[in-house]
Scaffold this motif. Sequence first.
Motif, PDB file in Angstrom:
ATOM      1  N   SER A 165      42.164   2.420  51.103  1.00  0.00           N
ATOM      2  CA  SER A 165      43.208   3.187  51.783  1.00  0.00           C
ATOM      3  C   SER A 165      42.966   4.688  51.685  1.00  0.00           C
ATOM      4  CB  SER A 165      44.575   2.859  51.178  1.00  0.00           C
ATOM      5  OG  SER A 165      44.832   1.464  51.222  1.00  0.00           O
ATOM      6  N   PRO A 166      43.304   5.456  52.734  1.00  0.00           N
ATOM      7  CA  PRO A 166      43.088   6.911  52.706  1.00  0.00           C
ATOM      8  C   PRO A 166      44.049   7.646  51.774  1.00  0.00           C
ATOM      9  CG  PRO A 166      44.174   6.258  54.747  1.00  0.00           C
ATOM     10  CD  PRO A 166      43.794   4.992  54.054  1.00  0.00           C
ATOM     11  N   LYS A 167      45.235   7.053  51.536  1.00  0.00           N
ATOM     12  CA  LYS A 167      46.207   7.654  50.623  1.00  0.00           C
ATOM     13  C   LYS A 167      46.439   6.708  49.449  1.00  0.00           C
ATOM     14  CE  LYS A 167      48.540  10.293  54.264  1.00  0.00           C
ATOM     15  NZ  LYS A 167      49.831  10.601  54.919  1.00  0.00           N
ATOM     16  N   VAL A 168      46.551   7.282  48.252  1.00  0.00           N
ATOM     17  CA  VAL A 168      46.656   6.465  47.040  1.00  0.00           C
ATOM     18  C   VAL A 168      47.758   7.011  46.147  1.00  0.00           C
ATOM     19  CG1 VAL A 168      45.467   5.648  44.964  1.00  0.00           C
ATOM     20  CG2 VAL A 168      44.196   5.881  47.116  1.00  0.00           C
ATOM     21  N   ILE A 169      48.611   6.121  45.647  1.00  0.00           N
ATOM     22  CA  ILE A 169      49.609   6.471  44.628  1.00  0.00           C
ATOM     23  C   ILE A 169      49.035   6.080  43.272  1.00  0.00           C
ATOM     24  CG2 ILE A 169      51.929   6.029  43.744  1.00  0.00           C
ATOM     25  CD1 ILE A 169      52.764   5.419  46.650  1.00  0.00           C
ATOM     26  N   LEU A 170      49.081   6.993  42.316  1.00  0.00           N
ATOM     27  CA  LEU A 170      48.522   6.767  40.984  1.00  0.00           C
ATOM     28  C   LEU A 170      49.642   6.779  39.950  1.00  0.00           C
ATOM     29  CD1 LEU A 170      46.225   6.549  38.925  1.00  0.00           C
ATOM     30  CD2 LEU A 170      45.827   9.003  39.180  1.00  0.00           C
ATOM     31  N   LEU A 171      49.750   5.683  39.182  1.00  0.00           N
ATOM     32  CA  LEU A 171      50.756   5.564  38.125  1.00  0.00           C
ATOM     33  C   LEU A 171      50.057   5.629  36.769  1.00  0.00           C
ATOM     34  CD1 LEU A 171      52.868   2.551  39.519  1.00  0.00           C
ATOM     35  CD2 LEU A 171      53.109   4.993  40.028  1.00  0.00           C
ATOM     36  N   PRO A 172      50.173   6.744  36.026  1.00  0.00           N
ATOM     37  CA  PRO A 172      49.482   6.872  34.731  1.00  0.00           C
ATOM     38  C   PRO A 172      50.113   6.050  33.613  1.00  0.00           C
ATOM     39  CG  PRO A 172      50.617   8.920  35.317  1.00  0.00           C
ATOM     40  CD  PRO A 172      50.787   8.002  36.479  1.00  0.00           C
ATOM     41  N   ASN A 173      51.437   5.845  33.657  1.00  0.00           N
ATOM     42  CA  ASN A 173      52.160   4.996  32.706  1.00  0.00           C
ATOM     43  C   ASN A 173      52.053   5.443  31.247  1.00  0.00           C
ATOM     44  OD1 ASN A 173      52.944   3.396  34.861  1.00  0.00           O
ATOM     45  ND2 ASN A 173      51.241   1.974  34.618  1.00  0.00           N
ATOM     46  N   ASN A 174      51.695   6.701  31.036  1.00  0.00           N
ATOM     47  CA  ASN A 174      51.634   7.262  29.685  1.00  0.00           C
ATOM     48  C   ASN A 174      51.469   8.774  29.819  1.00  0.00           C
ATOM     49  OD1 ASN A 174      50.399   8.224  27.092  1.00  0.00           O
ATOM     50  ND2 ASN A 174      50.577   6.063  26.562  1.00  0.00           N
ATOM     51  N   PRO A 175      52.275   9.568  29.106  1.00  0.00           N
ATOM     52  CA  PRO A 175      52.152  11.034  29.237  1.00  0.00           C
ATOM     53  C   PRO A 175      50.771  11.561  28.897  1.00  0.00           C
ATOM     54  CG  PRO A 175      54.165  10.439  28.067  1.00  0.00           C
ATOM     55  CD  PRO A 175      53.371   9.179  28.198  1.00  0.00           C
ATOM     56  N   ASN A 176      50.061  10.864  28.005  1.00  0.00           N
ATOM     57  CA  ASN A 176      48.728  11.322  27.613  1.00  0.00           C
ATOM     58  C   ASN A 176      47.708  11.194  28.736  1.00  0.00           C
ATOM     59  OD1 ASN A 176      49.588  11.944  25.019  1.00  0.00           O
ATOM     60  ND2 ASN A 176      49.114   9.913  24.227  1.00  0.00           N
ATOM     61  N   ALA A 213      45.002  12.233  35.193  1.00  0.00           N
ATOM     62  CA  ALA A 213      45.409  11.749  36.511  1.00  0.00           C
ATOM     63  C   ALA A 213      45.433  12.887  37.525  1.00  0.00           C
ATOM     64  CB  ALA A 213      46.779  11.087  36.421  1.00  0.00           C
ATOM     65  N   GLU A 214      45.967  14.035  37.124  1.00  0.00           N
ATOM     66  CA  GLU A 214      46.033  15.178  38.035  1.00  0.00           C
ATOM     67  C   GLU A 214      44.637  15.695  38.378  1.00  0.00           C
ATOM     68  OE1 GLU A 214      48.552  17.724  35.809  1.00  0.00           O
ATOM     69  OE2 GLU A 214      50.414  16.862  36.599  1.00  0.00           O
ATOM     70  N   LYS A 215      43.745  15.708  37.396  1.00  0.00           N
ATOM     71  CA  LYS A 215      42.377  16.157  37.656  1.00  0.00           C
ATOM     72  C   LYS A 215      41.667  15.175  38.595  1.00  0.00           C
ATOM     73  CE  LYS A 215      38.834  18.832  37.131  1.00  0.00           C
ATOM     74  NZ  LYS A 215      38.818  20.171  37.744  1.00  0.00           N
ATOM     75  N   ALA A 216      41.865  13.876  38.381  1.00  0.00           N
ATOM     76  CA  ALA A 216      41.258  12.876  39.256  1.00  0.00           C
ATOM     77  C   ALA A 216      41.775  13.019  40.681  1.00  0.00           C
ATOM     78  CB  ALA A 216      41.540  11.474  38.723  1.00  0.00           C
ATOM     79  N   ALA A 217      43.070  13.305  40.814  1.00  0.00           N
ATOM     80  CA  ALA A 217      43.656  13.497  42.144  1.00  0.00           C
ATOM     81  C   ALA A 217      43.036  14.708  42.840  1.00  0.00           C
ATOM     82  CB  ALA A 217      45.167  13.671  42.031  1.00  0.00           C
ATOM     83  N   GLU A 218      42.802  15.757  42.055  1.00  0.00           N
ATOM     84  CA  GLU A 218      42.186  16.960  42.618  1.00  0.00           C
ATOM     85  C   GLU A 218      40.754  16.687  43.098  1.00  0.00           C
ATOM     86  OE1 GLU A 218      40.621  21.194  40.817  1.00  0.00           O
ATOM     87  OE2 GLU A 218      42.453  20.313  39.985  1.00  0.00           O
ATOM     88  N   LEU A 273      36.509  13.346  48.176  1.00  0.00           N
ATOM     89  CA  LEU A 273      36.162  12.039  48.727  1.00  0.00           C
ATOM     90  C   LEU A 273      36.945  11.731  49.994  1.00  0.00           C
ATOM     91  CD1 LEU A 273      36.315   9.990  45.379  1.00  0.00           C
ATOM     92  CD2 LEU A 273      34.280  11.025  46.427  1.00  0.00           C
ATOM     93  N   GLY A 274      37.775  12.687  50.416  1.00  0.00           N
ATOM     94  CA  GLY A 274      38.610  12.455  51.588  1.00  0.00           C
ATOM     95  C   GLY A 274      39.850  11.634  51.287  1.00  0.00           C
ATOM     96  N   LYS A 275      40.252  11.574  50.015  1.00  0.00           N
ATOM     97  CA  LYS A 275      41.435  10.804  49.604  1.00  0.00           C
ATOM     98  C   LYS A 275      42.589  11.742  49.268  1.00  0.00           C
ATOM     99  CE  LYS A 275      39.434   6.578  48.942  1.00  0.00           C
ATOM    100  NZ  LYS A 275      39.905   5.292  49.454  1.00  0.00           N
TER     101      LYS A 275
END
Length: 521
Positions: A354-365, A370-375, A380-382
């Motif tokens: 999918s071109p858009k992805v929701i990411l659930l880290p499920n832990n504050p650590n 997660a934010e760096k991976a999203a950046e 990758l066009g995601k």
Amino acid sequence: MGSLRPEEVAEAFRYAADWFSVFVEEINALNVYPVPDGDTGTNMHLTLQSARRELDLADTSKMPEVARAIAYGSLLGARGNSGVILSQILKGFSEVLRKKEVLDGPGLAEALRLGAETGYRAVMKPVEGTILTVARAAGEGAKGETLEETLENALGAAQRALEKTPDLLPVLKQAGVVDAGGAGYVRFLEGIRGYLLRLPLPEPPKVERYAQTAFATEEFGYCTEFLMKGVEVPIERIREAVAPFGDSLLVVGAEGYVKGHIHTDDPDGLLATVARFGRMVRTKVEDMTEQHTEILAMVGAGEEAPPPTGLVVVALGHGPSRVFRSLGARVVAGGQTQNPSVEDLLSAIRSVASPKVILLPNNPNVFLAAEKAAELAKELGKEVYVLKTRTLGQGLAAAVRYLPEAEVEELLPEMEEALKGAVTLEVTWASRDAEVDGVKVLKDKPIGLLDGRLVLMGETPEEVLEGLIRLAGEGKEILTLFLGPNTPKEKAEEVARKFPGLVVEILPGGPELYAYLGFLE
């Protein structure tokens, strides 16, 4: 270069690990044996990286310390069938190494031969056409006067043996590939040669196809691993105890630790059986059927266009992971004490069509990773949207609202609303004496957390679980309860009977650090 001093042996190993890392996806794409679990390259890479970390901590001016770091580090980090076998090959290699002041041609030949022998001894039912065959060929071919000549001959013999693996294993011929573990071992030897010849690291090869597409989806069971310490019984006794549970069985040990790997349909029964032999340090259970399906989706085996929105979640324990997968999520293993890397998260994001992805880290650590991976995913066009779920309970509540065919703008408000009503119960054990938020706890006593906040201590896990439900259960209707590896279901049922107004679903597969992991809604 006639011989290698201890520091140079360590550098050669580090360089070989770097060389191997270039080919991880190539090796993953080859994997078909013993089932299509698709992560041979990743598992061998993690095994080598663990040994590398030990080398970074060792006194590499002394050959025994170099040898110990390679053997000990590779065992602790061994992942998967090929990773555990590789750790045993390195263990045999290290037994020769620790007796040498320098590593020369004859010493390398001896080390390669003993490495292969140790690998064979570790497997209850050795199969030809695998990494074992390639390692044995390398040892037999390791002849020469100089270090370079010996390695060149060993590598040539290994490459020839690798090319013949499809003739030894029909499953390889069916898929039209060579053995993935054997290919990984050849790449590792290439890396050592690269160090000796001062070659630059190569560019990653482009992966054109995955061998897994040659196989239809079927039931493959669970790839189950455990690491224990404090084991006082012979390894053979543990092997005998776990042998009835499945196949691809490996139980090995070094430096006071015992590592096990098996493919089984009963991971919980297996872990409960081995837990009586020592203290469980780490477990890993992966659903190979789900993993195979995910890989087929990643390589575009389906003809339909991908849905607009994908879901990636971080989860510990094969029970919660299976629930997340049933809701359509791609799962990254990790959580408390086992935080996934940015690379782990990015790899999962990349695997979602999918071109858009929701990411659930499920832990504050995991938030920062997660934010760096999203950046990075933007390259990758995601488009990745991090929903900052703090617990597995919040993640599950949000995931229930996920619909892949819906647009992310519709999903996010609904998922955010759902997670607000979720309550996560955790029953684990205190790692030390402490006072947290006014609650005094004693080392090794059961403790209870509500949404990650320590609220009570008790004498038994069941006493703590009951206390948590009474604190948080008012107005709740359903409790989903995952059992830890050593928790009897009967104990949970006794607690559940005390709450007749609450619908309690009891499931196996909770994380190894927990007696109970529950979600109230």
